[in-house]
Design a protein around this motif. Structure first.
Motif, PDB file in Angstrom:
ATOM      1  N   ARG A  58       0.802  -1.228   0.000  1.00  0.00           N
ATOM      2  CA  ARG A  58       0.000   0.000   0.000  1.00  0.00           C
ATOM      3  C   ARG A  58       0.833   1.276   0.000  1.00  0.00           C
ATOM      4  N   ALA A  59       2.119   1.169  -0.212  1.00  0.00           N
ATOM      5  CA  ALA A  59       2.964   2.369  -0.202  1.00  0.00           C
ATOM      6  C   ALA A  59       2.388   3.405  -1.167  1.00  0.00           C
ATOM      7  N   PRO A  60       2.407   4.697  -0.780  1.00  0.00           N
ATOM      8  CA  PRO A  60       1.625   5.688  -1.523  1.00  0.00           C
ATOM      9  C   PRO A  60       2.224   6.151  -2.854  1.00  0.00           C
ATOM     10  N   SER A  61       3.444   5.778  -3.158  1.00  0.00           N
ATOM     11  CA  SER A  61       3.999   6.120  -4.470  1.00  0.00           C
ATOM     12  C   SER A  61       4.978   5.016  -4.846  1.00  0.00           C
ATOM     13  N   LEU A  62       5.345   4.965  -6.106  1.00  0.00           N
ATOM     14  CA  LEU A  62       6.278   3.917  -6.538  1.00  0.00           C
ATOM     15  C   LEU A  62       7.640   4.122  -5.902  1.00  0.00           C
ATOM     16  N   LYS A  63       8.023   5.383  -5.762  1.00  0.00           N
ATOM     17  CA  LYS A  63       9.317   5.655  -5.128  1.00  0.00           C
ATOM     18  C   LYS A  63       9.306   5.151  -3.679  1.00  0.00           C
ATOM     19  N   ARG A  64       8.237   5.451  -2.954  1.00  0.00           N
ATOM     20  CA  ARG A  64       8.151   5.006  -1.550  1.00  0.00           C
ATOM     21  C   ARG A  64       8.079   3.485  -1.462  1.00  0.00           C
ATOM     22  N   THR A 117      -1.005   3.370  10.020  1.00  0.00           N
ATOM     23  CA  THR A 117      -1.102   4.295   8.887  1.00  0.00           C
ATOM     24  C   THR A 117       0.257   4.363   8.194  1.00  0.00           C
ATOM     25  N   TRP A 118       0.280   5.015   7.046  1.00  0.00           N
ATOM     26  CA  TRP A 118       1.532   5.178   6.310  1.00  0.00           C
ATOM     27  C   TRP A 118       2.568   5.927   7.152  1.00  0.00           C
ATOM     28  N   ALA A 119       2.099   6.883   7.956  1.00  0.00           N
ATOM     29  CA  ALA A 119       3.041   7.664   8.768  1.00  0.00           C
ATOM     30  C   ALA A 119       3.822   6.775   9.730  1.00  0.00           C
TER      31      ALA A 119
ATOM     32  N   GLY B  24       5.991  -8.731  -4.115  1.00  0.00           N
ATOM     33  CA  GLY B  24       6.241  -7.960  -2.894  1.00  0.00           C
ATOM     34  C   GLY B  24       5.615  -8.595  -1.664  1.00  0.00           C
ATOM     35  N   ASP B  25       4.567  -9.368  -1.871  1.00  0.00           N
ATOM     36  CA  ASP B  25       3.913 -10.013  -0.732  1.00  0.00           C
ATOM     37  C   ASP B  25       4.806 -11.055  -0.051  1.00  0.00           C
ATOM     38  N   TRP B  26       5.844 -11.488  -0.738  1.00  0.00           N
ATOM     39  CA  TRP B  26       6.743 -12.483  -0.127  1.00  0.00           C
ATOM     40  C   TRP B  26       7.718 -11.856   0.856  1.00  0.00           C
ATOM     41  N   GLU B 234      -5.674  -2.473  -3.289  1.00  0.00           N
ATOM     42  CA  GLU B 234      -4.630  -2.391  -2.272  1.00  0.00           C
ATOM     43  C   GLU B 234      -3.505  -1.464  -2.735  1.00  0.00           C
ATOM     44  N   LEU B 235      -3.066  -1.684  -3.954  1.00  0.00           N
ATOM     45  CA  LEU B 235      -1.971  -0.883  -4.512  1.00  0.00           C
ATOM     46  C   LEU B 235      -2.299   0.610  -4.474  1.00  0.00           C
ATOM     47  N   GLN B 236      -3.533   0.954  -4.847  1.00  0.00           N
ATOM     48  CA  GLN B 236      -3.887   2.355  -5.087  1.00  0.00           C
ATOM     49  C   GLN B 236      -4.548   3.035  -3.894  1.00  0.00           C
ATOM     50  N   TYR B 237      -4.680   2.295  -2.794  1.00  0.00           N
ATOM     51  CA  TYR B 237      -5.456   2.785  -1.649  1.00  0.00           C
ATOM     52  C   TYR B 237      -5.094   4.211  -1.216  1.00  0.00           C
TER      53      TYR B 237
END
Ligand SMILES: [Fe+2]
Ligand SMILES: [Fe+2]
Lengths: 313, 247
Positions: A58-64, A117-119, B24-26, B234-237
């Protein structure tokens, strides 16, 4: 040569800052203390992958996402170095892992708190890796050679983690009201557990005296904790956030920050297994291990077959 | 042509991202610590490739488009990843086999792409090829180990092969945008098959039993399995829950 001479020679080496190596004579208690501490440290790295791994998908960006994956992967690497260091004291990785799963071996209680949360990912990097560094920098000078050398490699990566964690929070602190609230909330929840990472007060710490004499430890729990508070109390200003402690105050006479009382009842409850995630963490580790059993068996069977084939050829 | 390049670039990006998201789930749950690290390496490579392709697509699209808007703000019908990439992880054997089939395909594709007239795509392919060679080696070794390991592991790999093989046909069936950019994948099939067959033979896994089976398609056109919606949720949450924020 009578035993007391060996002990005397051993202590002389320690006092002269000569590292103890795996083949050197060492008191049984020294071996046991190191083995306990290093394996516990290794388990902490591995169990510590779980709360942060919780946010990879669930990381909020690809970089993160990439930064977080790399960070959690680093922790796996730390676990590897430390298991190897512990193995030099005569216990196999498998035995150590069994002890973790049976509850005989411990890991750092901090990982029994949830990442909500992400924080929390930022707060863990900043506070949890930050607290770990205090301890680990000290351990780069610990008397057992393999442990000290593992720590040198690990420390470089940990300080990188701490900066990344801080930077994650810095972005939130400059963001929307919702992001700022998320940031403050994570700090509120992680601050006290991070202080607990240094262990019981010196007056109540059972293993400390010998560990100091043998230079396994070089600073007491309370000294390290104070050093951490002093560092974080300054850094939090850069975030424009608060630490959740009304008693936190600069004391010019002591040249340190004063801070409030830790909830030791909570500390001991989490140690005893009653933290919010103790069960989940251990179950996740056991599940990975059990579900990986057939993979490890297959790898061993294939290696054995190959050996026979190579002999025949 | 421009639109086809964008679609083609998104197809490459989406396939890498979706497989990366699955892998990534691994992280933290692998069967062996060293292999936990290895699969996370591959995941990092895939996310890195996806980012390069998304950044390029965003530059072609222009406006507010970014790597993150493309990854996080498109719906399931807009995703062009191959179906193989979104197949569930299953057990370690299925994950390994999925990587093996995909990486060997990527190797053939990227090898051709390095010669493409679009220099950005060619450069990304060139850079990624080094990574993909390692992914092929690592996954091939594991396919052999597990296929030729114990009876149990052999059976698991056989099942994984039956599960995944029907998703390999799509890789070689050209979508409009592939044909339009001169990247008809059908010519990749023979080298891919020869390599895959060689490894599967060493792994004592029978490929003949899977030869004439029905092949699923649709992913490249945005018609996916039901699973993709959950993966994207999940990815875009975060981007959906906190629109317009910087992270
Ligand atoms: Fe670590
Ligand atoms: Fe760390």
């Amino acid at each position: 040569m009578p035993t007391y001479d060996l002990e005397k020679l051993f202590q002389e080496r320690i006092d002269q800052e000569i590292k103890i190596e795996p083949k050197d004579w060492m008191p049984d208690a020294y071996r046991k203390t190191n083995l306990r501490q290093i394996s516990q440290h290794a388990h902490s790295e591995i169990v510590g992958m779980l709360p942060e791994g919780n946010w990879i998908s669930r990381a909020p960006s690809l970089k993160r996402k990439a930064i977080l994956l790399a960070k959690v992967q680093d922790e796996a690497g730390h676990g590897l170095y430390l298991y190897s260091a512990a193995e030099t004291l005569g216990q196999s990785r498998e035995q150590m892992i069994n002890d973790l799963h049976s509850g005989k071996a411990k890991y750092s209680s901090i990982f029994n708190y949830p990442t909500l949360t992400w924080a929390d990912i930022g707060a863990i990097g900043w506070l949890v890796d930050g607290a770990a560094i205090m301890n680990q920098v000290m351990l780069t000078r610990t008397s057992y050679g393999p442990y000290a050398r593992a720590m040198v490699r690990i420390c470089k990566e940990e300080s990188f983690h701490q900066r990344q964690g801080f930077e994650t929070l810095l972005v939130l602190s400059k963001g929307t009201p919702a992001q700022r609230a998320m940031c403050q909330d994570a700090i509120n929840r992680w601050w006290w557990p991070a202080l607990m990472m240094f262990g019981p007060r010196d007056s109540e710490s059972s293993n400390s005296d010998l560990s100091m004499k043998w230079k396994i430890k070089r600073k007491s729990n309370d000294e390290l904790r104070q050093q951490f508070v002093d560092m974080i109390a300054e850094q939090v200003k850069l975030l424009g956030m608060q630490l959740p402690d009304p008693a936190l105050k600069w004391n010019a006479a002591r040249n340190h920050y004063d801070f409030g009382d830790i909830n030791w009842e909570e500390f001991w409850q989490v140690v005893k297994g009653n933290g919010p995630c103790n069960k989940e963490r251990l179950e996740a580790r056991k599940k990975a291990w059990e579900e990986g059993q057939w993979v490890r068996e297959a790898a061993a069977a294939y290696a054995a077959k190959n050996k026979t084939r190579n002999k025949a050829a | 042509m421009r639109n086809s390049i964008i679609d083609y670039t998104l197809y490459l990006a989406d396939s890498a991202l979706i497989l990366g998201q699955r892998n990534g789930d691994w992280c933290g749950h692998g069967p062996i610590l060293e292999q936990d690290i290895a699969i996370t390496n591959i995941t990092l490579d895939l996310i890195g490739q996806a980012r390069s392709f998304y950044q390029y697509a965003a530059s072609l699209i222009g406006g507010d488009s970014t790597e993150d808007s493309l990854a996080y703000l498109r719906g399931e019908r807009e995703f062009k990843n191959c179906l193989l990439a979104e197949r569930p992880n299953g057990d370690w054997g299925q994950t390994i086999l999925r990587q093996f089939l995909f990486s060997n395909f990527q190797r053939e594709l990227y090898t051709v792409l390095t010669q493409h007239t679009d220099q950005t795509l060619a450069a990304i392919a060139e850079k990624s090829l080094k990574e993909v060679n390692y992914h092929c080696r690592w996954s091939s070794e594991w396919v052999v180990r597990l296929g030729d390991g114990t009876d149990e592991s052999h059976l698991k790999m056989k099942t994984a092969l039956e599960n995944l093989w029907p998703y390999t046909g799509e890789l070689f069936k050209g979508a409009d945008y592939e044909i339009a950019v001169g990247m008809d994948p059908s010519s990749l099939h023979t080298p891919w098959f020869n390599q895959v067959e060689k490894v599967l033979q060493e792994a004592t896994l029978p490929i003949s039993s899977t030869e004439h089976i029905f092949m699923h398609t649709g992913g490249k056109q945005g018609v996916h399995s039901e699973q993709l919606g959950f993966l994207l949720t999940e990815l875009q949450y975060m981007q959906r829950a906190y629109p317009g924020s910087n992270w």
